[in-house]
Design an enzyme around this catalytic site. Structure first.
Site, PDB file in Angstrom:
ATOM      1  N   HIS A  19       0.805  -1.211   0.000  1.00  9.88           N
ATOM      2  CA  HIS A  19       0.000   0.000   0.000  1.00  9.88           C
ATOM      3  C   HIS A  19       0.847   1.274   0.000  1.00  9.88           C
ATOM      4  O   HIS A  19       0.450   2.286  -0.591  1.00  9.88           O
ATOM      5  CB  HIS A  19      -0.966  -0.004   1.189  1.00  9.88           C
ATOM      6  N   HIS A  42      -7.903  -8.116  -8.104  1.00 10.30           N
ATOM      7  CA  HIS A  42      -8.383  -8.875  -6.935  1.00 10.30           C
ATOM      8  C   HIS A  42      -8.607  -7.868  -5.808  1.00 10.30           C
ATOM      9  O   HIS A  42      -7.739  -7.651  -4.966  1.00 10.30           O
ATOM     10  CB  HIS A  42      -7.367  -9.939  -6.514  1.00 10.30           C
ATOM     11  N   GLU A 117     -13.703  -8.339  -8.294  1.00  8.62           N
ATOM     12  CA  GLU A 117     -13.704  -9.261  -7.148  1.00  8.62           C
ATOM     13  C   GLU A 117     -14.679 -10.396  -7.446  1.00  8.62           C
ATOM     14  O   GLU A 117     -15.848 -10.151  -7.770  1.00  8.62           O
ATOM     15  CB  GLU A 117     -14.109  -8.542  -5.868  1.00  8.62           C
ATOM     16  N   ASP A 140     -13.495 -13.226 -13.026  1.00  9.63           N
ATOM     17  CA  ASP A 140     -12.092 -13.553 -12.858  1.00  9.63           C
ATOM     18  C   ASP A 140     -11.229 -12.336 -13.182  1.00  9.63           C
ATOM     19  O   ASP A 140     -11.338 -11.756 -14.266  1.00  9.63           O
ATOM     20  CB  ASP A 140     -11.723 -14.724 -13.767  1.00  9.63           C
ATOM     21  N   ASP A 161      -3.056  -8.652  -7.582  1.00  8.87           N
ATOM     22  CA  ASP A 161      -2.839  -9.034  -6.177  1.00  8.87           C
ATOM     23  C   ASP A 161      -3.657 -10.283  -5.852  1.00  8.87           C
ATOM     24  O   ASP A 161      -4.593 -10.230  -5.055  1.00  8.87           O
ATOM     25  CB  ASP A 161      -3.231  -7.853  -5.289  1.00  8.87           C
TER      26      ASP A 161
END
Length: 259
Positions: A19, A42, A117, A140, A161
């Site tokens: 982050h 993700h 997501e 996906d 991620d």
């Protein structure tokens, strides 16, 4: 693939590396008065409660954000510190933003956010906290990354991620990065990956290094969160790294070395 929930790990030391670098890269992108595309493959739920049963069960946030805030790792004007403060002003002192909310805080109304997501409960939570102003997809993430590139506008960043629970990710992700880079050669492509005691990540990192010699690869190491925990560090691969990000990476390396 649908069993992973980041609530158990939010605010841990790996999150802080990821982050901090993400916030600095986004802050760099908005220095120019040109619109930006942000793509996340993700996304998770976007907002986490560090006093939740999940967070307290693992203790990873206590070893992560709660610890380093006391050590003053991030000055008040650091873009990650500013994002955390803004989220806590709205959601309370025990809140911690995932990367979607960090990006939404830093980016402007003229910028475009694409958030993906697949997990149904995580997607519903993400939808609730992002509201309007972001494009959400329940599919996906790796497939969507290909479908969205090159994005409009072309300036921007993609964060990859995955949970790494799917073993084929270690071969699928490098392939995806090469394909996306060919379609979107000006995009910043950032990949987070765990450093494991098993060294399962090593062949992937070696492949990425060989195929993209100009990329920035930043790795930090830290004690395992608990006895027997396999993650002993955190890595970021950044293709087309923006100016100044290497300095932040070096700063983080020195801080992690003190743990």
């Amino acid at each position: 693939m649908l069993s992973y929930q980041h609530a158990f790990h939010a605010g841990n030391l790996a999150d802080l590396q990821k982050h901090a670098l993400l916030a600095m890269m986004l802050e760099y992108l908005i220095r120019k008065d040109k619109p930006v595309s942000y793509i996340e493959t993700h996304s998770g739920r976007g907002l986490y409660n560090l006093s939740s049963v999940e967070a307290t069960k693992t203790g990873e946030a206590a070893q992560g954000i709660s610890r380093v805030e006391g050590m003053k790792w991030f000055s008040d004007d650091h873009p990650l510190a500013q994002a955390i403060a803004a989220i806590r002003d709205v959601h309370g002192a025990q809140s911690y933003p995932g990367s979607p909310l960090i990006a939404r805080h830093i980016l402007r109304k003229t910028d475009t956010l694409h958030l993906t997501e697949l997990h149904p409960q995580e997607y519903a939570a993400l939808r609730d906290v992002t509201g309007r102003g972001a494009k959400l997809y329940r599919q996906d993430g790796l497939e969507l990354a290909m479908a969205l590139t090159p994005p409009t506008p072309r300036r921007g960043l993609m964060l990859i991620d995955p949970s790494w629970e799917v073993k084929t990710d270690y071969t699928d992700v490098p392939k995806l990065i090469s394909q996306v880079a060919r379609k979107w050669n000006v995009g910043i492509i950032a990949l987070w990956y765990p450093i494991l005691a098993s060294k399962a990540q090593l062949p992937m990192v070696m492949r990425l290094r060989a195929e993209h010699p100009d990329a920035l690869i930043h790795e930090v190491h830290f004690p395992p969160a608990r006895e027997g925990h396999g993650m002993i560090g955190s890595g970021m691969f950044i293709l087309n790294p923006p100016w100044g990000i290497e300095g932040e990476a070096q700063r983080l390396s020195k801080l992690f070395a003190t743990l």
